[in-house]
Design a protein around this motif. Structure first.
Motif, PDB file in Angstrom:
ATOM      1  N   ASP A   8       0.821  -1.208   0.000  1.00 62.99           N
ATOM      2  CA  ASP A   8       0.000   0.000   0.000  1.00 62.99           C
ATOM      3  C   ASP A   8       0.853   1.255   0.000  1.00 62.99           C
ATOM      4  O   ASP A   8       0.502   2.275  -0.606  1.00 62.99           O
ATOM      5  CB  ASP A   8      -0.954  -0.005   1.193  1.00 62.99           C
ATOM      6  N   HIS A   9       2.061   1.172   0.676  1.00 65.78           N
ATOM      7  CA  HIS A   9       2.964   2.324   0.659  1.00 65.78           C
ATOM      8  C   HIS A   9       3.499   2.565  -0.747  1.00 65.78           C
ATOM      9  O   HIS A   9       3.591   3.714  -1.208  1.00 65.78           O
ATOM     10  CB  HIS A   9       4.124   2.093   1.626  1.00 65.78           C
ATOM     11  N   ARG A  10       3.854   1.468  -1.424  1.00 64.39           N
ATOM     12  CA  ARG A  10       4.343   1.614  -2.796  1.00 64.39           C
ATOM     13  C   ARG A  10       3.268   2.211  -3.694  1.00 64.39           C
ATOM     14  O   ARG A  10       3.536   3.102  -4.505  1.00 64.39           O
ATOM     15  CB  ARG A  10       4.782   0.244  -3.348  1.00 64.39           C
ATOM     16  N   TYR A  11       2.037   1.729  -3.524  1.00 63.73           N
ATOM     17  CA  TYR A  11       0.938   2.221  -4.381  1.00 63.73           C
ATOM     18  C   TYR A  11       0.697   3.705  -4.168  1.00 63.73           C
ATOM     19  O   TYR A  11       0.534   4.477  -5.120  1.00 63.73           O
ATOM     20  CB  TYR A  11      -0.327   1.426  -4.070  1.00 63.73           C
TER      21      TYR A  11
ATOM     22  N   ASP B 277      12.530   2.766   1.810  1.00 67.11           N
ATOM     23  CA  ASP B 277      12.298   2.483   3.226  1.00 67.11           C
ATOM     24  C   ASP B 277      13.589   1.868   3.796  1.00 67.11           C
ATOM     25  O   ASP B 277      14.507   1.498   3.048  1.00 67.11           O
ATOM     26  CB  ASP B 277      11.111   1.519   3.345  1.00 67.11           C
ATOM     27  N   LEU B 278      13.690   1.735   5.134  1.00 65.63           N
ATOM     28  CA  LEU B 278      14.885   1.159   5.752  1.00 65.63           C
ATOM     29  C   LEU B 278      14.660  -0.289   6.168  1.00 65.63           C
ATOM     30  O   LEU B 278      15.446  -1.177   5.830  1.00 65.63           O
ATOM     31  CB  LEU B 278      15.321   2.001   6.955  1.00 65.63           C
TER      32      LEU B 278
ATOM     33  N   ILE C 272      16.867   9.171  -1.280  1.00 63.92           N
ATOM     34  CA  ILE C 272      16.055   9.686  -0.161  1.00 63.92           C
ATOM     35  C   ILE C 272      15.621   8.527   0.703  1.00 63.92           C
ATOM     36  O   ILE C 272      15.077   7.536   0.212  1.00 63.92           O
ATOM     37  CB  ILE C 272      14.812  10.444  -0.671  1.00 63.92           C
ATOM     38  N   VAL C 273      15.903   8.638   2.010  1.00 60.69           N
ATOM     39  CA  VAL C 273      15.442   7.644   2.977  1.00 60.69           C
ATOM     40  C   VAL C 273      14.060   8.092   3.479  1.00 60.69           C
ATOM     41  O   VAL C 273      13.899   9.230   3.929  1.00 60.69           O
ATOM     42  CB  VAL C 273      16.432   7.511   4.154  1.00 60.69           C
ATOM     43  N   TYR C 274      13.056   7.181   3.418  1.00 65.30           N
ATOM     44  CA  TYR C 274      11.679   7.490   3.807  1.00 65.30           C
ATOM     45  C   TYR C 274      11.243   6.392   4.765  1.00 65.30           C
ATOM     46  O   TYR C 274      10.944   5.280   4.352  1.00 65.30           O
ATOM     47  CB  TYR C 274      10.797   7.523   2.557  1.00 65.30           C
ATOM     48  N   THR C 275      11.205   6.644   6.064  1.00 64.07           N
ATOM     49  CA  THR C 275      11.028   5.586   7.047  1.00 64.07           C
ATOM     50  C   THR C 275      10.116   6.025   8.174  1.00 64.07           C
ATOM     51  O   THR C 275       9.997   7.208   8.481  1.00 64.07           O
ATOM     52  CB  THR C 275      12.390   5.159   7.632  1.00 64.07           C
ATOM     53  N   ALA C 276       9.452   5.022   8.780  1.00 63.02           N
ATOM     54  CA  ALA C 276       8.650   5.264   9.981  1.00 63.02           C
ATOM     55  C   ALA C 276       9.206   4.479  11.159  1.00 63.02           C
ATOM     56  O   ALA C 276       8.684   4.564  12.268  1.00 63.02           O
ATOM     57  CB  ALA C 276       7.202   4.849   9.731  1.00 63.02           C
TER      58      ALA C 276
ATOM     59  N   LEU D 223      10.691  11.374   7.510  1.00 65.07           N
ATOM     60  CA  LEU D 223       9.940  10.482   8.385  1.00 65.07           C
ATOM     61  C   LEU D 223       8.500  10.330   7.865  1.00 65.07           C
ATOM     62  O   LEU D 223       7.880  11.284   7.439  1.00 65.07           O
ATOM     63  CB  LEU D 223       9.907  11.026   9.816  1.00 65.07           C
ATOM     64  N   LYS D 224       7.995   9.086   7.905  1.00 67.13           N
ATOM     65  CA  LYS D 224       6.604   8.814   7.566  1.00 67.13           C
ATOM     66  C   LYS D 224       5.720   9.156   8.766  1.00 67.13           C
ATOM     67  O   LYS D 224       6.134   8.952   9.903  1.00 67.13           O
ATOM     68  CB  LYS D 224       6.395   7.341   7.210  1.00 67.13           C
ATOM     69  N   PRO D 225       4.468   9.585   8.535  1.00 69.02           N
ATOM     70  CA  PRO D 225       3.972  10.064   7.235  1.00 69.02           C
ATOM     71  C   PRO D 225       4.322  11.528   7.038  1.00 69.02           C
ATOM     72  O   PRO D 225       4.502  12.260   8.008  1.00 69.02           O
ATOM     73  CB  PRO D 225       2.460   9.895   7.374  1.00 69.02           C
TER      74      PRO D 225
END
Length: 813
Positions: A12-15, A52-53, A79-83, A104-106
Motif C-alpha cells: 500500500d505504501h508503494r501504491y 524504506d529502511l 532519499i530515505v523514507y522511514t517510519a 519520516l513517515k507520514p
C-alpha cells in the motif's frame, strides 16, 4: 520530469507513493526490497531512489551503501523514507552513508513532493557534492555504527516479540474461559431449542452442511433429524414441487441478507401436506463474513386454512357494494374485495401484506379503540374516517368481526366498510336547512318588531327636517336618518338570507348600480379608502332587482373596506364576457353563454385557502366579535344565485382579494357582434404544431387547457408545479415555443419559475395567469419573458388570442 525508483516492502505504501509521484509527472518503478531495487537500478539507473529502511532480503541501509559503492549508481540521489528509524542517530547514519534526504513517515503529500523536486534539482544544478566512497578507516567506522544500530533495532524487536508472546499466553487463558462459558451457553441453548414447538436450525450459508436441527423437525416434517444432518438436501426435497424453485431461489439470495421470510408447503412421507413459515438470519464473524445461517420454522397449516376459508367466504361478497377486507392480527391485508378497490383506489396486489394503518386509517386513536373492543367482545361497529389512495378522506360505517381458528384462538379480523360520506353530507345539509328554516321563522318575528320600532324613527326624521331649521341640528338629524336606514337595510338583509330573495325584476345596467354604490361608499368610507370604477362602454344588460344587486355590491365593498384598516384602493369593474365550455368545467354552477362580470378587488390582508372555502357559510366571519354578522357574503351569494349567476373568490394572504359576480346577460348593444356563440371554434386562432408548456397546480384547469390547446393545433407539455416545469423545459427547451404558467403554486410559484426560465433562456416567452388582480404587475416589474397576462377564469378565446399575439409578436431589443 524524470524517473523515480520507489523501494518499500509494504504494497500500500508503494501504491500511494506511485500514485502521488505519477500525478506530479514523474515516471515511477517500484521494488519490494533492496535486492530487487539493485537489479532494477543497475539495469536502468533512475533519476532518484526513494527507499524504506526496514525491509526483508536487503534493508535500506545496505541498499544505500551498495548504491554509493556502485560506479553507475553513485551519482543517483537517494532519499530515505522511514517510519521505523526515527532517532537522530539513525538520520545521521543515513546522511553519513550518502543519503541526500531523510524523511519520516507520514509526510504531507505536497511537502514530500517538494523535497523530491528539491533533491533532483540540487543534483541537476550541481549545488550538492555527490557522495564518494568513504576512506577505509572512515568506512569501517560507519560500518561499526551501522552494525550497532542494527543490533539495537534487533534487540528492540526481540523485546516486542517477548511482549507479544506474553500477551498471547494471556489471550489463550482468556480463550479457555470463554470456551467454557460458551459450552455452558450451548447446553442451555440446546435444552431450550429441544423443548419448543418450532423447528430451530443452523446451517452453512450454502446449505451444504446442516449443523443443528431441533426435535420439532421430526414432529412436523415426519422425518428423522439424523437423515437431514447426513443429507441436508432432504430439506429441499421435502418441499412441495409447486413451491420448490421459489424457495430454493429465496434461500440462495435472502438468507444471507436477513430478508428470508417465506411460507411454503411440505409433503410428509405419509403424503400429508403442511404449510410452513420459515425465517432465517445470517451470523457474521469478526471480519463481517457470513459463516452461519440460523432459522426457525413453524407449522402454520391451521392459520393458512382459516385464512383460505375466510377468503372463500368473502369471495361470495365480492360483488357487494361494501368494501370487505381480511387482515391478520398484525394488521396485514390478506383479502381485499373489488368494492374495496373502488372505494380506496388500491388493488388487491398493491395492498396484500401491507398494514392497513399505512393504507387507509387516518385516526390511529380511533383504530386502537376499535381494535381493543373487537379483541375484547369479538365484534365492533362504528364510524371511522379513512384515507383513499389520492389522499381524500371518506367516512365509513365499519363492522369488525374477530375470526378464530379451530382451537378458538384469534386468527384474523373481517371488516365490512360502507361509504357514508355522501349520506353524511346530505345529513349536514338537511340539518342546515332545518336550522335555516328556524332562523327564517325567528327572523320574521324579529323583523316585524324591528320594523315597528324603526318606522316612527324613519318618519320622524323627515318630519324633523321640515320643522327644525337650526343648521347645527341638521347633521344630527342626518345621522339619525342614516342609522335608521342602516337598521332597515340590516332587517332586509336578514330576511333576504333567511327566506330567500324576492323583489321586482327589470332590465338593469350594472354600471348605474355601481355609480350609486360608489357614491355612497365615497361618502361613508374613511378618506384613506379610494374607490375606482372601470366599465365597458357597451356593457350588456341583465335582468334583476336593482336594490338587491346594489346590496350585493355594497356587501362586497364593505368587506373590502374592512380588509384595509390602513386604507387602500377598492377597484370595481364591469365588463362583458362569454363563458365557454372550459370555464364551465371549472365552475359547474354556470352554463356557457353571455355574462356581465362585476368585479370587486381590494389591496387588503387577503385570506388563507381555509378561509376562502368557508366565506359563504352562514354566520362564519373572520372579523372580531361584534364587527361582523357572518351573513353578508351568504346573503350576497343567495341573491346572485337567484339571478342565475354565481360569485367566485380568489385571494392570497397579504396580497388582497378579488370577488367576481357573474350575471347572465339578456342582449347585446347595437354595433357589437357576437363571436362567443360559435362554440365550434371555427373563428378562433389555431396553432401550427407549436409546443406549449402549461404549468398549473389545479388538475381541472390543467386538463381543460391541455385539451383546448391540442384541439386548436398545439402540442402540449403539462407540469403541476414550477419545479417540475423547470425539468421539462430543460429537456425540451429547443422545442418549447411558449410557457403558460399560473402564479400561485406550491413547491415553486410562478414568479420563481419565470426567474429560473429566464436564467436558462433569456428569450423564453411566458404568459402569466392568476386569479388575483395584483399579479398583473408581473408585466411591469422587469419580467421580460412575460409577454401577456390572463386573469382567471379565462375563456378559450382569450387564451388562444393571447398565444397567437405572443407567438406572432416581434421581440423587442
Amino acid at each position: 520530469m524524470g524517473r523515480i525508483l520507489v523501494v518499500d516492502d509494504k504494497a500500500d505504501h508503494r501504491y500511494l507513493l506511485e500514485a502521488l509521484l505519477t500525478g506530479h509527472g514523474y515516471a515511477v518503478d517500484t521494488a519490494k526490497h533492496g535486492a530487487e531495487a539493485l537489479v532494477l537500478a543497475r539495469a536502468q539507473p533512475p533519476d532518484l531512489i526513494v527507499s524504506d529502511l526496514l525491509m526483508p532480503v536487503l534493508d535500506g541501509f545496505t541498499l544505500l551503501r551498495r548504491c554509493k559503492l556502485d560506479e553507475r549508481l553513485r551519482e543517483v540521489p537517494f532519499i530515505v523514507y522511514t517510519a521505523t528509524y526515527t532517532e537522530e542517530s539513525d538520520r545521521q547514519l543515513a546522511l553519513d552513508l550518502g543519503a541526500d534526504a531523510f524523511i519520516l513517515k507520514p509526510e504531507e503529500p505536497d511537502v514530500f513532493v517538494a523535497r523530491v523536486r528539491e533533491v533532483i534539482d540540487s543534483v541537476a544544478t550541481g549545488r550538492k557534492q555527490v557522495s564518494r566512497p568513504a576512506p577505509l578507516e572512515e568506512g569501517n567506522s560507519l560500518f561499526k555504527l551501522y552494525s550497532e544500530t542494527l543490533i539495537r533495532k534487533l534487540e528492540e524487536k526481540s523485546q516486542q516479540l517477548q511482549e507479544a508472546n506474553e500477551a498471547l499466553r494471556e489471550d489463550l487463558e482468556a480463550r479457555k474461559l470463554m470456551e467454557k462459558s460458551l459450552l455452558e451457553s450451548e447446553e442451555r441453548f440446546r435444552q431450550l431449542a429441544e423443548n419448543i414447538e418450532e423447528v430451530f436450525w443452523i446451517s452453512d450459508p450454502d446449505k451444504g452442511v446442516m449443523h443443528y436441527i431441533s426435535p420439532a423437525y421430526e414432529t412436523i416434517w415426519g422425518r428423522s433429524r439424523e437423515a437431514l444432518l447426513a443429507k441436508p438436501s432432504d430439506w429441499l426435497d421435502a418441499i412441495h414441487p409447486g413451491d420448490r424453485d421459489r424457495i430454493q431461489r429465496a434461500a440462495e439470495h435472502d438468507q444471507v441478507s436477513g430478508d428470508y421470510d417465506e411460507t411454503y408447503r411440505i409433503v410428509r412421507p405419509d403424503g400429508a401436506v403442511r404449510w410452513i413459515r420459515d425465517r432465517a438470519f445470517p451470523v457474521e464473524d469478526e471480519r463481517g463474513h457470513v459463516y452461519r445461517v440460523v432459522g426457525t420454522a413453524m407449522d402454520v397449516t391451521e392459520q393458512v386454512e382459516a385464512n383460505r376459508r375466510i377468503a372463500e367466504q368473502a369471495a361470495l361478497l365480492d360483488q357487494a357494494h361494501d368494501a370487505i377486507l381480511v387482515r391478520d392480527l398484525e394488521h396485514r391485508v390478506r383479502y381485499w374485495n373489488q368494492s374495496a378497490e373502488a372505494l380506496y383506489g388500491w388493488t388487491q396486489d398493491e395492498v396484500a401484506g401491507r398494514s392497513v394503518l399505512d393504507v387507509m386509517h387516518e385516526d390511529k386513536d380511533a383504530f386502537a379503540e376499535a381494535l381493543d373492543a373487537t379483541l375484547g367482545a369479538g365484534e365492533w361497529s362504528g364510524e371511522l374516517v379513512h384515507r383513499t389512495r389520492d389522499g381524500e378522506q371518506r367516512t365509513v360505517e365499519s363492522r369488525w368481526t374477530l375470526v378464530r381458528d379451530e382451537h378458538g384462538q384469534p386468527a384474523s379480523i373481517l371488516s365490512i366498510n360502507s361509504d357514508v360520506t355522501d349520506r353524511k353530507k346530505l345529513e349536514m345539509q338537511y340539518l342546515r336547512a332545518q336550522r335555516m328554516e328556524s332562523i327564517g321563522t325567528l327572523a320574521g318575528g324579529i323583523a316585524h318588531d324591528l320594523n315597528n320600532l324603526l318606522a316612527p324613527i324613519v318618519m320622524g326624521v323627515d318630519l324633523l327636517r321640515q320643522v327644525i331649521k337650526d343648521e347645527k341640528l341638521v347633521p344630527v338629524i342626518d345621522n339619525i336618518g342614516k342609522s335608521a336606514e342602516r337598521g332597515t337595510g340590516l332587517v332586509r338583509q336578514v330576511l333576504s338570507f333567511a327566506r330567500g330573495v324576492d323583489g321586482a325584476r327589470m332590465p338593469v345596467v350594472l354600471s348605474h348600480v355601481v355609480r350609486e354604490v360608489r357614491t355612497m361608499a365615497e361618502t361613508t368610507f374613511p378618506k384613506s379608502i379610494v374607490v375606482s370604477h372601470e366599465s365597458d362602454s357597451d356593457l350588456w344588460t341583465v335582468i334583476g332587482d336593482p336594490t338587491h344587486l346594489g346590496q350585493v355590491l355594497m356587501n362586497l365593498c364593505v368587506n373590502a373596506r374592512d380588509a384595509m384598516p390602513d386604507g387602500g384602493r377598492i377597484s370595481i369593474s364591469t365588463r362583458n364576457t362569454v363563458l365557454d365550455e372550459q370555464y364551465v368545467v371549472m365552475n359547474p354552477d354556470l352554463a356557457a353563454g353571455k355574462y356581465v362580470v362585476l368585479e370587486v378587488a381590494d389591496e387588503g390582508t387577503g385570506m388563507s385557502r381555509e378561509t376562502m372555502e368557508r366565506v359563504f357559510e352562514p354566520f362564519f366571519t373572520s372579523k372580531e366579535v361584534g364587527e361582523g354578522t357572518g351573513l353578508g357574503l351568504p346573503t350576497a351569494l343567495g341573491i346572485v344565485q337567484s339571478h342565475g349567476g354565481t360569485i367566485t373568490v380568489y385571494s392570497e394572504v397579504g396580497k388582497g382579494s378579488v370577488f367576481k359576480v357573474y350575471l347572465p346577460a339578456i342582449e347585446e348593444p347595437v354595433g357589437v357582434h357576437d363571436s362567443g356563440d360559435d362554440q365550434s371554434g371555427a373563428g378562433l386562432p389555431r396553432g401550427n404544431g407549436e409546443l406549449i408548456l402549461v404549468v398549473d397546480d389545479e388538475a381541472s384547469i390543467l386538463t381543460m387547457t391541455e385539451q383546448t390547446l391540442e384541439t386548436f393545433g398545439y402540442r402540449v407539455l403539462v407540469a403541476e408545479d414550477g419545479a417540475q416545469a423547470v425539468g421539462l423545459y430543460a429537456d425540451h427547451r429547443d422545442d418549447v415555443a411558449l410557457v403558460l404558467t399560473d402564479m400561485m403554486m406550491p413547491v415553486m410559484d410562478g414568479a420563481a419559475l419565470i426567474k429560473a426560465l429566464r436564467r436558462m433562456n433569456p428569450d423564453v416567452r411566458v404568459i402569466a395567469a392568476s386569479g388575483i388582480h395584483g399579479n398583473h404587475d408581473v408585466l411591469q416589474n422587469g419580467n421580460a419573458p412575460v409577454r401577456a397576462f390572463l386573469e382567471k377564469p379565462y375563456s378559450a378565446a382569450e387564451l388562444l388570442t393571447a398565444i397567437r399575439d405572443v407567438l406572432g409578436s416581434v421581440d423587442r431589443p
